[in-house]
Design an enzyme around this catalytic site. Structure first.
Site, PDB file in Angstrom:
ATOM      1  N   THR A   1      44.122 -11.963  59.827  1.00 41.43           N
ATOM      2  CA  THR A   1      45.006 -12.211  58.688  1.00 41.43           C
ATOM      3  C   THR A   1      46.447 -12.223  59.174  1.00 41.43           C
ATOM      4  O   THR A   1      46.888 -11.293  59.844  1.00 41.43           O
ATOM      5  CB  THR A   1      44.791 -11.103  57.628  1.00 41.43           C
ATOM      6  OG1 THR A   1      43.484 -11.283  57.085  1.00 41.43           O
ATOM      7  CG2 THR A   1      45.828 -11.162  56.529  1.00 41.43           C
TER       8      THR A   1
ATOM      9  N   GLN B   1      36.326 -17.954  57.729  1.00 40.23           N
ATOM     10  CA  GLN B   1      35.834 -16.667  57.222  1.00 40.23           C
ATOM     11  C   GLN B   1      36.003 -16.592  55.699  1.00 40.23           C
ATOM     12  O   GLN B   1      37.113 -16.650  55.179  1.00 40.23           O
ATOM     13  CB  GLN B   1      36.553 -15.490  57.892  1.00 40.23           C
ATOM     14  CG  GLN B   1      35.820 -14.173  57.587  1.00 40.23           C
ATOM     15  CD  GLN B   1      36.482 -12.943  58.172  1.00 40.23           C
ATOM     16  OE1 GLN B   1      37.676 -12.756  58.015  1.00 40.23           O
ATOM     17  NE2 GLN B   1      35.696 -12.090  58.812  1.00 40.23           N
TER      18      GLN B   1
ATOM     19  N   HIS C   1      32.164 -12.854  55.281  1.00 46.46           N
ATOM     20  CA  HIS C   1      32.858 -11.597  55.598  1.00 46.46           C
ATOM     21  C   HIS C   1      32.196 -10.456  54.828  1.00 46.46           C
ATOM     22  O   HIS C   1      32.453 -10.256  53.640  1.00 46.46           O
ATOM     23  CB  HIS C   1      34.327 -11.732  55.211  1.00 46.46           C
ATOM     24  CG  HIS C   1      35.227 -10.665  55.755  1.00 46.46           C
ATOM     25  ND1 HIS C   1      34.763  -9.560  56.432  1.00 46.46           N
ATOM     26  CD2 HIS C   1      36.588 -10.544  55.732  1.00 46.46           C
ATOM     27  CE1 HIS C   1      35.798  -8.804  56.795  1.00 46.46           C
ATOM     28  NE2 HIS C   1      36.912  -9.378  56.386  1.00 46.46           N
TER      29      HIS C   1
ATOM     30  N   ASN D   1      34.550  -4.536  57.002  1.00 38.31           N
ATOM     31  CA  ASN D   1      35.904  -3.992  56.779  1.00 38.31           C
ATOM     32  C   ASN D   1      36.232  -3.579  55.349  1.00 38.31           C
ATOM     33  O   ASN D   1      37.388  -3.605  54.933  1.00 38.31           O
ATOM     34  CB  ASN D   1      36.962  -4.988  57.295  1.00 38.31           C
ATOM     35  CG  ASN D   1      36.823  -5.225  58.796  1.00 38.31           C
ATOM     36  OD1 ASN D   1      36.097  -4.495  59.466  1.00 38.31           O
ATOM     37  ND2 ASN D   1      37.491  -6.235  59.311  1.00 38.31           N
TER      38      ASN D   1
ATOM     39  N   TYR E   1      35.505  -4.847  52.344  1.00 35.82           N
ATOM     40  CA  TYR E   1      35.726  -5.794  51.253  1.00 35.82           C
ATOM     41  C   TYR E   1      34.454  -5.929  50.389  1.00 35.82           C
ATOM     42  O   TYR E   1      33.481  -5.218  50.611  1.00 35.82           O
ATOM     43  CB  TYR E   1      36.270  -7.118  51.814  1.00 35.82           C
ATOM     44  CG  TYR E   1      37.609  -6.870  52.486  1.00 35.82           C
ATOM     45  CD1 TYR E   1      38.708  -6.471  51.722  1.00 35.82           C
ATOM     46  CD2 TYR E   1      37.754  -6.931  53.872  1.00 35.82           C
ATOM     47  CE1 TYR E   1      39.925  -6.167  52.319  1.00 35.82           C
ATOM     48  CE2 TYR E   1      38.975  -6.630  54.478  1.00 35.82           C
ATOM     49  CZ  TYR E   1      40.058  -6.251  53.695  1.00 35.82           C
ATOM     50  OH  TYR E   1      41.259  -5.938  54.279  1.00 35.82           O
TER      51      TYR E   1
ATOM     52  N   ARG F   1      29.755 -11.482  59.375  1.00 34.84           N
ATOM     53  CA  ARG F   1      30.443 -10.381  60.055  1.00 34.84           C
ATOM     54  C   ARG F   1      30.132  -9.065  59.363  1.00 34.84           C
ATOM     55  O   ARG F   1      30.231  -8.956  58.141  1.00 34.84           O
ATOM     56  CB  ARG F   1      31.959 -10.610  60.074  1.00 34.84           C
ATOM     57  CG  ARG F   1      32.673  -9.709  61.077  1.00 34.84           C
ATOM     58  CD  ARG F   1      34.130 -10.078  61.263  1.00 34.84           C
ATOM     59  NE  ARG F   1      34.535  -9.865  62.649  1.00 34.84           N
ATOM     60  CZ  ARG F   1      35.678  -9.281  63.013  1.00 34.84           C
ATOM     61  NH1 ARG F   1      36.537  -8.868  62.113  1.00 34.84           N
ATOM     62  NH2 ARG F   1      35.968  -9.123  64.290  1.00 34.84           N
TER      63      ARG F   1
ATOM     64  N   ASN G   1      39.335   0.910  54.636  1.00 37.70           N
ATOM     65  CA  ASN G   1      39.190   0.694  53.189  1.00 37.70           C
ATOM     66  C   ASN G   1      38.128   1.604  52.577  1.00 37.70           C
ATOM     67  O   ASN G   1      37.383   1.204  51.687  1.00 37.70           O
ATOM     68  CB  ASN G   1      38.883  -0.779  52.886  1.00 37.70           C
ATOM     69  CG  ASN G   1      40.106  -1.671  53.053  1.00 37.70           C
ATOM     70  OD1 ASN G   1      41.225  -1.243  52.798  1.00 37.70           O
ATOM     71  ND2 ASN G   1      39.889  -2.902  53.500  1.00 37.70           N
TER      72      ASN G   1
ATOM     73  N   GLY H   1      40.861 -10.114  69.186  1.00 33.74           N
ATOM     74  CA  GLY H   1      41.807 -10.198  68.086  1.00 33.74           C
ATOM     75  C   GLY H   1      43.239 -10.160  68.579  1.00 33.74           C
ATOM     76  O   GLY H   1      43.869 -11.194  68.816  1.00 33.74           O
ATOM     77  N   ARG H   2      43.757  -8.937  68.760  1.00 35.50           N
ATOM     78  CA  ARG H   2      45.170  -8.794  69.143  1.00 35.50           C
ATOM     79  C   ARG H   2      45.526  -9.539  70.422  1.00 35.50           C
ATOM     80  O   ARG H   2      46.614 -10.132  70.503  1.00 35.50           O
ATOM     81  CB  ARG H   2      45.532  -7.309  69.207  1.00 35.50           C
ATOM     82  CG  ARG H   2      45.602  -6.690  67.804  1.00 35.50           C
ATOM     83  CD  ARG H   2      45.459  -5.198  67.809  1.00 35.50           C
ATOM     84  NE  ARG H   2      44.132  -4.796  68.296  1.00 35.50           N
ATOM     85  CZ  ARG H   2      43.717  -3.542  68.359  1.00 35.50           C
ATOM     86  NH1 ARG H   2      44.515  -2.568  67.966  1.00 35.50           N
ATOM     87  NH2 ARG H   2      42.501  -3.257  68.803  1.00 35.50           N
TER      88      ARG H   2
HETATM   89  C1  LIG Z   1      46.660  -8.353  62.323  1.00 34.95           C
HETATM   90  C2  LIG Z   1      45.172  -8.217  62.134  1.00 34.95           C
HETATM   91  C3  LIG Z   1      44.539  -8.941  61.144  1.00 34.95           C
HETATM   92  C4  LIG Z   1      43.147  -8.875  60.983  1.00 34.95           C
HETATM   93  N1  LIG Z   1      42.541  -9.648  60.025  1.00 34.95           N
HETATM   94  C5  LIG Z   1      41.189  -9.669  59.933  1.00 34.95           C
HETATM   95  C6  LIG Z   1      40.535 -10.569  59.044  1.00 34.95           C
HETATM   96  O1  LIG Z   1      41.170 -11.393  58.356  1.00 34.95           O
HETATM   97  N2  LIG Z   1      39.181 -10.528  58.986  1.00 34.95           N
HETATM   98  C7  LIG Z   1      38.437  -9.659  59.746  1.00 34.95           C
HETATM   99  O2  LIG Z   1      37.208  -9.657  59.652  1.00 34.95           O
HETATM  100  N3  LIG Z   1      39.032  -8.822  60.621  1.00 34.95           N
HETATM  101  C8  LIG Z   1      40.377  -8.820  60.741  1.00 34.95           C
HETATM  102  N4  LIG Z   1      40.981  -8.018  61.676  1.00 34.95           N
HETATM  103  C9  LIG Z   1      40.139  -7.295  62.664  1.00 34.95           C
HETATM  104  C10 LIG Z   1      39.996  -8.145  63.932  1.00 34.95           C
HETATM  105  O3  LIG Z   1      39.193  -9.295  63.675  1.00 34.95           O
HETATM  106  C11 LIG Z   1      39.342  -7.343  65.085  1.00 34.95           C
HETATM  107  O4  LIG Z   1      38.095  -6.846  64.644  1.00 34.95           O
HETATM  108  C12 LIG Z   1      40.243  -6.193  65.530  1.00 34.95           C
HETATM  109  O5  LIG Z   1      41.565  -6.657  65.766  1.00 34.95           O
HETATM  110  C13 LIG Z   1      39.715  -5.535  66.816  1.00 34.95           C
HETATM  111  O6  LIG Z   1      39.697  -6.469  67.888  1.00 34.95           O
HETATM  112  P1  LIG Z   1      40.813  -6.418  69.072  1.00 34.95           P
HETATM  113  O7  LIG Z   1      40.751  -5.035  69.660  1.00 34.95           O
HETATM  114  O8  LIG Z   1      40.368  -7.478  70.048  1.00 34.95           O
HETATM  115  O9  LIG Z   1      42.133  -6.695  68.452  1.00 34.95           O
HETATM  116  C14 LIG Z   1      42.371  -8.043  61.827  1.00 34.95           C
HETATM  117  C15 LIG Z   1      43.026  -7.287  62.812  1.00 34.95           C
HETATM  118  C16 LIG Z   1      44.390  -7.374  62.986  1.00 34.95           C
HETATM  119  C17 LIG Z   1      45.046  -6.594  64.090  1.00 34.95           C
END
Ligand SMILES: Cc1cc2nc3c(=O)[nH]c(=O)nc-3n(C[C@H](O)[C@H](O)[C@H](O)COP(=O)(O)O)c2cc1C
Length: 365
Positions: A27, A101, A183, A186, A188, A235, A243, A324-325
């Site tokens: 996001t 997603q 989705h 997390n 939701y 997912r 949450n 992700g990050r």
């Molecule tokens: C800024 C941000 C936004 C995220 N948005 C979503 C999202 O929209 N949907 C989702 O399933 N997970 C979301 N996540 C979780 C990531 O998909 C991922 O599971 C999480 O960052 C851990 O992976 P990483 O260690 O490689 O960053 C988000 C995480 C971050 C940091």
């Protein structure tokens, strides 16, 4: 370490992905206003990251009711569908593949985001503790606000909700997406139905594992009927607490769902591992149980680096790993992995909202 597995192609449904480095759903709260419509800037951001084997889009609400944060994109209006088409076209032109997603936040919302100032909805009228929604206040100030107490969804409302997912999936395919991702992670809406505390329903959507999983599987079945199982992933986040979700029971519930979606021949299962947002780490034993239960592509995400990902794929547990990050800060993440190059650090201050800064301006090698 040679990345002999991570950087090789893999089949997903009927398509082939060029590598096993996926971009996780992220996001970024930069959809065009009014209307939560994807923009040319969003297209540029995703196209920069088309080196991924598969890009999973940021979570995208399937309805106005499904929105829990200002400025996230939707997939329920013609304008949103057209906005997404320009994104997917840009990703395809850059050689990438993309999954959308599909998101309904359920109780993680606020009346200021809802039609007519209504209460958000959930499986039961139980507020998520310590959870926030992001809203624009009446005076124009953006603000993180505690989520509202939800209204429990009536059983009679569920068929329309399921249809909203199927309609969104049809729009996604029309916009050109290669896949959709349900989705159910997390905290939701779908995760709320799976959860033993958030879901206190006395009807056939609450209680046993089978009952708590019922709505998720109805959503999966409707989407499969609309666009075909080979285009659908899901997912899940067993052991997640983001949450206000509950660890207890979550591994067994997720395993049940994985078994059910395996019978439906879904293209992929994407496991969001806890850790980045609290929760409990998955054990090797549990990861192996997931592997033994699912024949399609099994993908893990959360705290991985290239070596860990290579190891997990080489051991036969994962088919791909999502990042992700690292993908926020490194548009050319796959090239950097291939060259064993240093990575840029992500700037958390620019994760949500804003424009180019912290979005499309991270340097490539
Ligand atoms: C800024 C941000 C936004 C995220 N948005 C979503 C999202 O929209 N949907 C989702 O399933 N997970 C979301 N996540 C979780 C990531 O998909 C991922 O599971 C999480 O960052 C851990 O992976 P990483 O260690 O490689 O960053 C988000 C995480 C971050 C940091």
């Amino acid at each position: 370490m040679a990345l002999d597995k991570l950087l090789t192609p893999v089949k997903l449904g009927k398509i082939e992905l060029k590598n096993r480095v996926w971009m996780a759903p992220l996001t970024r709260s930069r959809a065009g206003q009014p209307g939560d419509v994807p923009t040319a800037l969003n297209a540029a951001y995703y196209a920069q990251r088309a080196g991924a084997g598969l890009i999973v889009s940021e979570a995208t609400q399937i309805s106005r009711q499904g929105q829990g944060y200002a400025w996230t994109p939707g997939i329920y209006t013609d304008a949103q569908e057209a906005g997404w088409k320009q994104v997917v076209d840009a990703v395809h032109a850059a050689g990438g593949k993309m999954s959308l997603q599909l998101w309904h936040v359920g109780r993680i919302s606020h009346h200021l985001l809802q039609e007519g100032g209504a209460a958000p909805v959930g499986p039961s009228a139980i507020r998520a503790a310590d959870s926030q929604s992001f809203v624009v206040l009446p005076d124009g100030t953006p603000s993180n606000e505690p989520t509202d107490v939800p209204r429990a969804l009536a059983k009679e409302e569920l068929p329309a909700l399921v249809q909203a997912y199927a309609d969104a999936a049809r729009r996604a395919v029309r916009a050109g997406f290669d896949m959709v991702e349900v989705h159910a992670a997390n905290g939701y809406l779908l995760n709320q139905f799976l959860d033993i505390r958030a879901n206190q329903r006395g009807d056939e959507y609450g209680g046993s594992i089978e009952n708590r999983a019922r709505l998720v599987l109805e959503v999966v079945d409707a989407i499969v009927a609309a666009i075909g199982a080979e285009r659908v992933g899901i997912r899940l986040s067993p052991n997640g607490v983001f949450n206000d979700m509950t660890i207890e029971g979550s591994e067994a519930t997720a395993l049940h769902l994985v078994s059910e979606v395996n019978a439906r021949r879904l293209a992929y299962v994407h496991i969001a591992e806890a850790g980045w947002s609290g929760g409990k780490a998955l054990s090797d034993k549990y990861r192996a149980q997931l592997r033994a239960t699912f024949d399609g592509a099994l993908v893990f995400c959360g705290g991985y680096d290239a070596e860990m990902a290579e190891g997990l794929i080489a051991s036969g547990i994962a088919d791909a790993v999502a990042f992700g990050r690292p993908f926020i800060a490194n548009p050319d993440l796959v090239t950097r992995f291939a060259k064993n190059a240093a990575l840029n650090e992500p700037d958390a201050a620019t994760f949500y909202g804003g424009a180019e800064k912290g979005y499309t301006d991270y340097p490539t090698l």
